[in-house]
Design a protein around this motif. Structure first.
Motif, mmCIF file in Angstrom:
data_model
loop_
_atom_site.group_PDB
_atom_site.id
_atom_site.type_symbol
_atom_site.label_atom_id
_atom_site.label_comp_id
_atom_site.label_asym_id
_atom_site.label_seq_id
_atom_site.Cartn_x
_atom_site.Cartn_y
_atom_site.Cartn_z
ATOM 1 N N ALA A 20 0.838 -1.191 0.000
ATOM 2 C CA ALA A 20 0.000 0.000 0.000
ATOM 3 C C ALA A 20 0.872 1.240 0.000
ATOM 4 O O ALA A 20 1.875 1.312 0.724
ATOM 5 N N VAL A 21 0.503 2.213 -0.812
ATOM 6 C CA VAL A 21 1.181 3.510 -0.834
ATOM 7 C C VAL A 21 0.146 4.587 -0.534
ATOM 8 O O VAL A 21 -1.048 4.435 -0.833
ATOM 9 N N ARG A 22 0.606 5.664 0.061
ATOM 10 C CA ARG A 22 -0.278 6.775 0.420
ATOM 11 C C ARG A 22 -0.121 7.876 -0.618
ATOM 12 O O ARG A 22 0.974 8.418 -0.811
ATOM 13 N N GLN A 23 -1.216 8.190 -1.323
ATOM 14 C CA GLN A 23 -1.175 9.226 -2.338
ATOM 15 C C GLN A 23 -2.456 10.052 -2.270
ATOM 16 O O GLN A 23 -3.561 9.482 -2.195
ATOM 17 N N GLY A 25 -3.804 11.610 0.030
ATOM 18 C CA GLY A 25 -4.596 11.380 1.221
ATOM 19 C C GLY A 25 -5.320 10.055 1.270
ATOM 20 O O GLY A 25 -6.162 9.849 2.150
ATOM 21 N N ALA A 26 -5.022 9.144 0.339
ATOM 22 C CA ALA A 26 -5.708 7.849 0.313
ATOM 23 C C ALA A 26 -4.696 6.730 0.089
ATOM 24 O O ALA A 26 -3.621 6.942 -0.473
ATOM 25 N N TRP A 27 -5.068 5.532 0.565
ATOM 26 C CA TRP A 27 -4.230 4.354 0.347
ATOM 27 C C TRP A 27 -4.627 3.668 -0.954
ATOM 28 O O TRP A 27 -5.808 3.550 -1.267
ATOM 29 N N ARG A 28 -3.631 3.255 -1.713
ATOM 30 C CA ARG A 28 -3.902 2.429 -2.887
ATOM 31 C C ARG A 28 -2.871 1.310 -2.957
ATOM 32 O O ARG A 28 -1.769 1.431 -2.408
ATOM 33 N N GLN A 95 -1.678 2.425 11.220
ATOM 34 C CA GLN A 95 -1.524 2.397 9.768
ATOM 35 C C GLN A 95 -1.968 1.056 9.197
ATOM 36 O O GLN A 95 -2.610 0.996 8.143
ATOM 37 N N VAL A 99 -4.883 0.538 6.399
ATOM 38 C CA VAL A 99 -4.653 -0.098 5.096
ATOM 39 C C VAL A 99 -5.676 -1.209 4.854
ATOM 40 O O VAL A 99 -6.261 -1.303 3.767
ATOM 41 N N ALA A 102 -9.027 0.400 4.160
ATOM 42 C CA ALA A 102 -9.070 1.116 2.885
ATOM 43 C C ALA A 102 -9.085 0.187 1.687
ATOM 44 O O ALA A 102 -9.536 0.581 0.598
ATOM 45 N N THR A 103 -8.595 -1.048 1.868
ATOM 46 C CA THR A 103 -8.517 -1.983 0.746
ATOM 47 C C THR A 103 -9.640 -3.015 0.769
ATOM 48 O O THR A 103 -9.587 -4.000 0.027
#
Length: 243
Positions: A20-23, A25-28, A95, A99, A102-103
């Motif tokens: 997961a990367v934070r971009q 303001g959101a995790w993808r 965190q 994650v 968010a996923t």
């Protein structure tokens, strides 16, 4: 760009990883691939044990020279990188929970953006369809059942998991969780002993359990049509998501 290592699965003698990367303001989720294999006919090259052994899930890695790869649905997470470099720290528990949340698979939508096709024991997506190849589902612990599977034509028995939830309908999924399988192998030389270890470990995660599920690269296990097969990639306590 820093990536939190989330999915770590075996792929022959190498490992397939995603994180997961934070971009903005959101995790993808991204799946880093070595850019030197950009022109390979298929993207089934993994990361070597030399690089990954001794590392940990939830560890932070720097993605060196990341650039988007052309999407090949359902594998829309692919990202070319020159290298992965361990940063030397782990994501904190907050965190990790963020994650996993968010996923999670979107409510009311197919797990991977397109409906799975079910077989008698498994499920798959046709290559070229879908919106993602990795997602998180959260289930009550009693809905997760591990069994030893010994089907005709298979070289050796293996451990598979049955998830009793909509979209899975009791299919037996290959267990690809590198951490769970490695610990089970160290705990017992026998398949029954490993099964007991895995059942006890997942029960110890509490309730509910977060499960990472994914789709393989296209392949034909019986020499027929290549498809993207459903797999169980990782199991986590949602309350205390440890490696």
């Amino acid at each position: 760009m820093e990536m939190i290592l989330l999915d770590w699965t075996r792929m022959g003698s190498t490992y397939c990883v995603a994180g997961a990367v934070r971009q903005a303001g959101a995790w993808r989720v991204v799946r880093p691939l070595w850019v030197k294999y950009r022109h390979a006919p298929v993207r089934n090259t993994g990361w070597s044990a030399f690089l990954m052994d001794g590392r940990s899930r939830w560890e932070l890695f720097e993605l060196v020279g990341p650039e988007p790869a052309d999407p090949r649905p359902p594998h829309c997470e692919d990202t070319w990188v020159r290298d992965l470099k361990a940063v030397g720290r782990l994501a904190d528990v907050d965190q990790r929970r963020a994650v996993l949340e968010a996923t999670r698979a979107p409510a009311g939508r197919p797990l991977f953006g397109s409906p799975l096709t079910r077989t008698s024991t498994s499920a798959y997506l046709q290559p070229g369809t879908g919106e993602r190849s990795l997602t998180t589902v959260v289930l009550p612990a009693p809905c997760i059942q591990f069994v030893v599977s010994d089907r005709p034509g298979r070289a050796a028995p293996d451990i598979r998991v049955r998830l009793e939830a909509p979209g899975f309908d009791g299919r037996l999924l290959p267990l690809k969780d590198h951490f769970l399988v490695t610990r089970a192998e160290a705990a017992s030389p026998s398949m029954d002993g490993r099964l007991r270890f895995i059942r006890a470990t997942v029960r110890g995660m509490g309730d509910p359990v977060a499960i990472r599920v994914g789709l393989s690269r296209p392949f034909a296990p019986d020499g027929g049509v290549a498809r993207c097969w459903l797999m169980a990639d990782g199991f986590f306590s949602l309350a205390e998501p440890m490696p």
